[in-house]
Scaffold this motif. Structure first.
Motif, PDB file in Angstrom:
ATOM      1  N   UNK A   1       0.853  -1.189   0.000  1.00 57.36           N
ATOM      2  CA  UNK A   1       0.000   0.000   0.000  1.00 57.36           C
ATOM      3  C   UNK A   1       0.887   1.235   0.000  1.00 57.36           C
ATOM      4  N   UNK A   2       0.865   2.002  -1.088  1.00 48.82           N
ATOM      5  CA  UNK A   2       1.765   3.142  -1.179  1.00 48.82           C
ATOM      6  C   UNK A   2       1.364   4.237  -0.200  1.00 48.82           C
ATOM      7  N   UNK A   3       2.299   4.696   0.626  1.00 53.12           N
ATOM      8  CA  UNK A   3       1.999   5.803   1.539  1.00 53.12           C
ATOM      9  C   UNK A   3       1.950   7.119   0.776  1.00 53.12           C
ATOM     10  N   UNK A   4       1.296   8.134   1.348  1.00 50.22           N
ATOM     11  CA  UNK A   4       1.236   9.435   0.679  1.00 50.22           C
ATOM     12  C   UNK A   4       2.627  10.050   0.554  1.00 50.22           C
ATOM     13  N   UNK A   5       2.792  10.853  -0.490  1.00 48.93           N
ATOM     14  CA  UNK A   5       4.082  11.476  -0.761  1.00 48.93           C
ATOM     15  C   UNK A   5       3.901  12.978  -0.924  1.00 48.93           C
ATOM     16  N   UNK A   6       4.589  13.798  -0.115  1.00 43.52           N
ATOM     17  CA  UNK A   6       4.525  15.243  -0.314  1.00 43.52           C
ATOM     18  C   UNK A   6       5.033  15.601  -1.711  1.00 43.52           C
TER      19      UNK A   6
ATOM     20  N   UNK B   1       8.767  14.386  -4.711  1.00 44.11           N
ATOM     21  CA  UNK B   1       8.652  13.524  -5.897  1.00 44.11           C
ATOM     22  C   UNK B   1       9.969  13.439  -6.682  1.00 44.11           C
ATOM     23  N   UNK B   2      10.675  14.542  -6.912  1.00 47.49           N
ATOM     24  CA  UNK B   2      11.960  14.401  -7.627  1.00 47.49           C
ATOM     25  C   UNK B   2      12.949  13.510  -6.883  1.00 47.49           C
ATOM     26  N   UNK B   3      12.986  13.636  -5.562  1.00 50.67           N
ATOM     27  CA  UNK B   3      13.892  12.797  -4.775  1.00 50.67           C
ATOM     28  C   UNK B   3      13.486  11.334  -4.872  1.00 50.67           C
TER      29      UNK B   3
ATOM     30  N   UNK C   1      15.265   5.305  -9.550  1.00 49.37           N
ATOM     31  CA  UNK C   1      16.199   5.082 -10.652  1.00 49.37           C
ATOM     32  C   UNK C   1      17.524   4.518 -10.167  1.00 49.37           C
ATOM     33  N   UNK C   2      17.957   4.938  -8.979  1.00 52.92           N
ATOM     34  CA  UNK C   2      19.282   4.547  -8.485  1.00 52.92           C
ATOM     35  C   UNK C   2      19.316   3.174  -7.831  1.00 52.92           C
ATOM     36  N   UNK C   3      18.288   2.850  -7.005  1.00 49.80           N
ATOM     37  CA  UNK C   3      18.413   1.604  -6.241  1.00 49.80           C
ATOM     38  C   UNK C   3      17.088   0.957  -5.862  1.00 49.80           C
ATOM     39  N   UNK C   4      15.952   1.546  -6.211  1.00 49.94           N
ATOM     40  CA  UNK C   4      14.663   0.991  -5.775  1.00 49.94           C
ATOM     41  C   UNK C   4      13.740   0.784  -6.966  1.00 49.94           C
ATOM     42  N   UNK C   5      14.234   0.136  -7.975  1.00 47.11           N
ATOM     43  CA  UNK C   5      13.500  -0.046  -9.223  1.00 47.11           C
ATOM     44  C   UNK C   5      12.127  -0.670  -8.977  1.00 47.11           C
ATOM     45  N   UNK C   6      11.107  -0.015  -9.548  1.00 42.03           N
ATOM     46  CA  UNK C   6       9.755  -0.555  -9.492  1.00 42.03           C
ATOM     47  C   UNK C   6       8.947  -0.168  -8.286  1.00 42.03           C
ATOM     48  N   UNK C   7       9.564   0.401  -7.244  1.00 43.95           N
ATOM     49  CA  UNK C   7       8.796   0.788  -6.057  1.00 43.95           C
ATOM     50  C   UNK C   7       7.973   2.046  -6.334  1.00 43.95           C
ATOM     51  N   UNK C   8       6.789   2.152  -5.747  1.00 52.30           N
ATOM     52  CA  UNK C   8       6.048   3.408  -5.824  1.00 52.30           C
ATOM     53  C   UNK C   8       6.830   4.522  -5.138  1.00 52.30           C
ATOM     54  N   UNK C   9       6.691   5.743  -5.593  1.00 53.62           N
ATOM     55  CA  UNK C   9       7.469   6.849  -5.018  1.00 53.62           C
ATOM     56  C   UNK C   9       7.329   6.984  -3.503  1.00 53.62           C
ATOM     57  N   UNK C  10       6.102   6.904  -2.997  1.00 47.86           N
ATOM     58  CA  UNK C  10       5.899   7.053  -1.564  1.00 47.86           C
ATOM     59  C   UNK C  10       6.600   5.971  -0.761  1.00 47.86           C
ATOM     60  N   UNK C  11       6.600   4.767  -1.289  1.00 49.35           N
ATOM     61  CA  UNK C  11       7.266   3.664  -0.593  1.00 49.35           C
ATOM     62  C   UNK C  11       8.776   3.811  -0.622  1.00 49.35           C
ATOM     63  N   UNK C  12       9.316   4.319  -1.721  1.00 49.61           N
ATOM     64  CA  UNK C  12      10.764   4.514  -1.808  1.00 49.61           C
ATOM     65  C   UNK C  12      11.237   5.495  -0.742  1.00 49.61           C
ATOM     66  N   UNK C  13      10.523   6.620  -0.610  1.00 54.49           N
ATOM     67  CA  UNK C  13      10.888   7.617   0.403  1.00 54.49           C
ATOM     68  C   UNK C  13      10.748   7.031   1.803  1.00 54.49           C
TER      69      UNK C  13
ATOM     70  N   UNK D   1      10.862   3.957   2.718  1.00 52.57           N
ATOM     71  CA  UNK D   1      11.816   2.888   2.980  1.00 52.57           C
ATOM     72  C   UNK D   1      13.167   3.454   3.412  1.00 52.57           C
ATOM     73  N   UNK D   2      13.637   4.489   2.752  1.00 61.29           N
ATOM     74  CA  UNK D   2      14.916   5.087   3.141  1.00 61.29           C
ATOM     75  C   UNK D   2      14.816   5.660   4.554  1.00 61.29           C
ATOM     76  N   UNK D   3      13.695   6.313   4.854  1.00 62.58           N
ATOM     77  CA  UNK D   3      13.501   6.840   6.207  1.00 62.58           C
ATOM     78  C   UNK D   3      13.457   5.703   7.228  1.00 62.58           C
ATOM     79  N   UNK D   4      12.799   4.595   6.878  1.00 63.95           N
ATOM     80  CA  UNK D   4      12.702   3.453   7.791  1.00 63.95           C
ATOM     81  C   UNK D   4      14.068   2.831   8.043  1.00 63.95           C
ATOM     82  N   UNK D   5      14.888   2.747   7.011  1.00 65.46           N
ATOM     83  CA  UNK D   5      16.227   2.192   7.192  1.00 65.46           C
ATOM     84  C   UNK D   5      17.044   3.057   8.143  1.00 65.46           C
ATOM     85  N   UNK D   6      16.974   4.378   7.944  1.00 56.82           N
ATOM     86  CA  UNK D   6      17.704   5.291   8.829  1.00 56.82           C
ATOM     87  C   UNK D   6      17.191   5.189  10.263  1.00 56.82           C
ATOM     88  N   UNK D   7      15.874   5.099  10.436  1.00 51.32           N
ATOM     89  CA  UNK D   7      15.304   5.001  11.781  1.00 51.32           C
ATOM     90  C   UNK D   7      15.666   3.676  12.448  1.00 51.32           C
TER      91      UNK D   7
END
Length: 239
Positions: free
Chosen positions: A153-158, A162-164, A170-182, A184-190
């Motif tokens: 379920x894709x989370x909302x994205x401010x 979107x550019x980030x 493109x760099x490392x999360x091929x195929x993920x929805x934009x909200x999930x990509x953002x 996921x990176x935050x979750x890894x850091x947390x």
């Protein structure tokens, strides 16, 4: 390879391992910033010039220790994931996160080397990236599998992110929805932040049942990425 060459190769492997072991002992006692090739050589009964044939500089030795630490952590996470590879994505995610915590508690000095304070004057080379990416690639793979199976379920994205998000995809999360990509990176850091808080004492007199607390936090972060505890097994395994 001749018998002589084979003996030399084995001797080099043994000496390299002894150098790393002594360097890790010094890391535990003094910290990475005070790591010294001369001190390592002295403790091993070697002249400095001999040690330089194995590691030309302190930074080369640090890099080898960093890669070893990342690979040890990555192997622990991959082993934990393989044991639940057919489970629902949320379970696979938490297994990886819990393996990170378990490894860090068992290897606090190696964890501090890769996720603690930067070593003054040291810049990690690109050769550390594959090893450093192993845990992240596991979690990305879990999210990708869930997305392919239609259970993410894709989370909302401010809008401003979107550019980030597009760059991350493109760099490392091929195929993920934009909200999930953002997310996921935050979750890894947390996740690493939680481990660091526990390992470096910030949870003292704040969190008592740290294992349960961490598991709850890992599940919450997974849901923020879009993983659903009710979802069935993933459609594909992470290789």
């Amino acid at each position: 390879m001749s018998t002589t060459q084979g003996a030399r190769a084995r001797a080099r492997i043994e000496v390299t391992a002894a150098i790393k072991d002594e360097a890790r002992r010094q890391l535990a006692a003094e910290g990475a910033a005070k790591l010294s090739l001369r001190a390592v050589a002295r403790e091993l009964g070697m002249v400095s010039s001999a040690l330089y044939r194995y590691f030309p500089s302190r930074d080369d030795l640090l890099t080898a220790l960093i890669i070893d630490a990342y690979d040890s952590l990555g192997e622990a996470a991959e082993t934990a994931h393989s044991e639940v590879a057919d489970a629902a994505p949320l379970r696979r995610w938490t297994a990886v996160c819990e393996a990170v915590r378990t490894w860090a508690l068992a290897n606090p000095h190696e964890y501090a080397l890769i996720y603690g304070s930067p070593v003054p004057g040291y810049v990690a080379p690109e050769t550390t990236v594959p090893s450093a990416s192993r845990v992240a690639l596991l979690l990305i793979g879990v999210a990708q599998d869930a997305h392919r199976a239609g259970t993410l379920t894709e989370p909302p994205l401010p809008p401003g992110l979107r550019p980030e998000a597009d760059r991350m995809i493109a760099d490392f999360a091929d195929g993920l929805p934009p909200g999930s990509a953002i997310a996921l990176v935050a979750a890894l850091a947390e996740t690493y932040g939680l481990v660091s808080f526990e390992l470096f004492g910030q949870f003292r007199r704040v969190v008592e049942d740290r294992e349960q607390f961490f598991r709850h936090a890992a599940e919450r972060l997974a849901r923020e990425v879009g993983l659903d505890s009710a979802a069935g097994p993933a459609a594909a395994k992470v290789s």
